[in-house]
Design a protein around this motif. Sequence first.
Motif, mmCIF file in Angstrom:
data_model
loop_
_atom_site.group_PDB
_atom_site.id
_atom_site.type_symbol
_atom_site.label_atom_id
_atom_site.label_comp_id
_atom_site.label_asym_id
_atom_site.label_seq_id
_atom_site.Cartn_x
_atom_site.Cartn_y
_atom_site.Cartn_z
ATOM 1 N N ASP A 12 0.824 -1.024 0.143
ATOM 2 C CA ASP A 12 -0.027 0.041 -0.056
ATOM 3 C C ASP A 12 0.788 1.338 0.222
ATOM 4 O O ASP A 12 0.361 2.261 0.084
ATOM 5 C CB ASP A 12 -0.992 0.083 1.268
ATOM 6 C CG ASP A 12 -0.455 0.101 2.665
ATOM 7 O OD1 ASP A 12 0.951 0.225 2.480
ATOM 8 O OD2 ASP A 12 -0.947 0.212 3.663
ATOM 9 N N LEU B 137 -3.397 -6.339 4.675
ATOM 10 C CA LEU B 137 -3.173 -5.228 4.691
ATOM 11 C C LEU B 137 -4.545 -4.305 4.628
ATOM 12 O O LEU B 137 -4.615 -3.147 5.190
ATOM 13 C CB LEU B 137 -2.457 -4.960 3.325
ATOM 14 C CG LEU B 137 -1.517 -3.799 3.022
ATOM 15 C CD1 LEU B 137 -0.336 -3.806 4.103
ATOM 16 C CD2 LEU B 137 -1.255 -3.763 1.755
ATOM 17 N N VAL B 138 -5.581 -4.598 4.172
ATOM 18 C CA VAL B 138 -6.738 -3.862 4.021
ATOM 19 C C VAL B 138 -7.824 -4.396 5.105
ATOM 20 O O VAL B 138 -8.946 -4.007 4.954
ATOM 21 C CB VAL B 138 -7.425 -4.048 2.621
ATOM 22 C CG1 VAL B 138 -6.617 -3.518 1.724
ATOM 23 C CG2 VAL B 138 -7.599 -5.354 2.254
ATOM 24 N N VAL C 151 -11.166 -2.735 -3.234
ATOM 25 C CA VAL C 151 -9.568 -2.906 -3.643
ATOM 26 C C VAL C 151 -9.382 -2.870 -5.104
ATOM 27 O O VAL C 151 -9.998 -3.461 -5.941
ATOM 28 C CB VAL C 151 -8.955 -4.105 -3.037
ATOM 29 C CG1 VAL C 151 -7.385 -4.396 -3.297
ATOM 30 C CG2 VAL C 151 -9.280 -4.365 -1.639
ATOM 31 N N ALA D 267 0.776 1.568 -5.649
ATOM 32 C CA ALA D 267 -0.122 2.058 -4.689
ATOM 33 C C ALA D 267 -0.531 3.419 -4.616
ATOM 34 O O ALA D 267 0.174 4.355 -5.325
ATOM 35 C CB ALA D 267 0.294 1.861 -3.262
ATOM 36 N N ALA E 35 -8.828 1.091 -1.573
ATOM 37 C CA ALA E 35 -7.418 0.758 -1.231
ATOM 38 C C ALA E 35 -6.560 0.472 -2.680
ATOM 39 O O ALA E 35 -7.087 -0.545 -3.311
ATOM 40 C CB ALA E 35 -7.206 -0.701 -0.366
ATOM 41 N N VAL F 93 -3.572 -0.800 -4.349
ATOM 42 C CA VAL F 93 -2.442 -1.277 -3.935
ATOM 43 C C VAL F 93 -1.541 -1.623 -5.197
ATOM 44 O O VAL F 93 -2.206 -2.082 -6.153
ATOM 45 C CB VAL F 93 -2.845 -2.659 -2.967
ATOM 46 C CG1 VAL F 93 -3.437 -1.922 -1.657
ATOM 47 C CG2 VAL F 93 -3.799 -3.430 -3.752
#
Length: 150
Positions: free
Chosen positions: A30, A40-41, A74, A80, A87, A89
Amino acid sequence: MRLPGLVEGLLARNSGAGRGQLSVQAVVDDGSRRDRLDQLVGGGFHVLVIAEQLAALESTSLLDELDRAEVRVVVPGEQAAPHRRAAIVHDVRGTYRAWSRRPRLRGRRGPPRLYVFGTATGGDAVPALLRELLAAVSGGTEVGKARAEA
């Protein structure tokens, strides 16, 4: 060992290839941290879309609705970037890019155990699938009603 796909449960009524199958779990970055996507998310539902689809979704209320339903949007790609409601990434090993090139779709939805809720490609199909997911997780189905009561 190959695990079987799901045939019943929280799955899209209308979907492209991949519905009920296991999703991939890739390493993403990220911009400050590198780890598996769910690390991560966060856990829960993830909606994976390509950058072009994110741009199309920004002109609708779907990003806000997904956020309220705690569904994480995402966008795995080459780098990123910051975004208010998604998000964006870096797909470190190109895992999601390779997976999306299979005869499936360009935007995928995966429930918490990394099974694919449904798949769709561009146009009206992706927003329709997102609305169906929102109905399912917001009480519009028996599963959603049970989740809302919990």
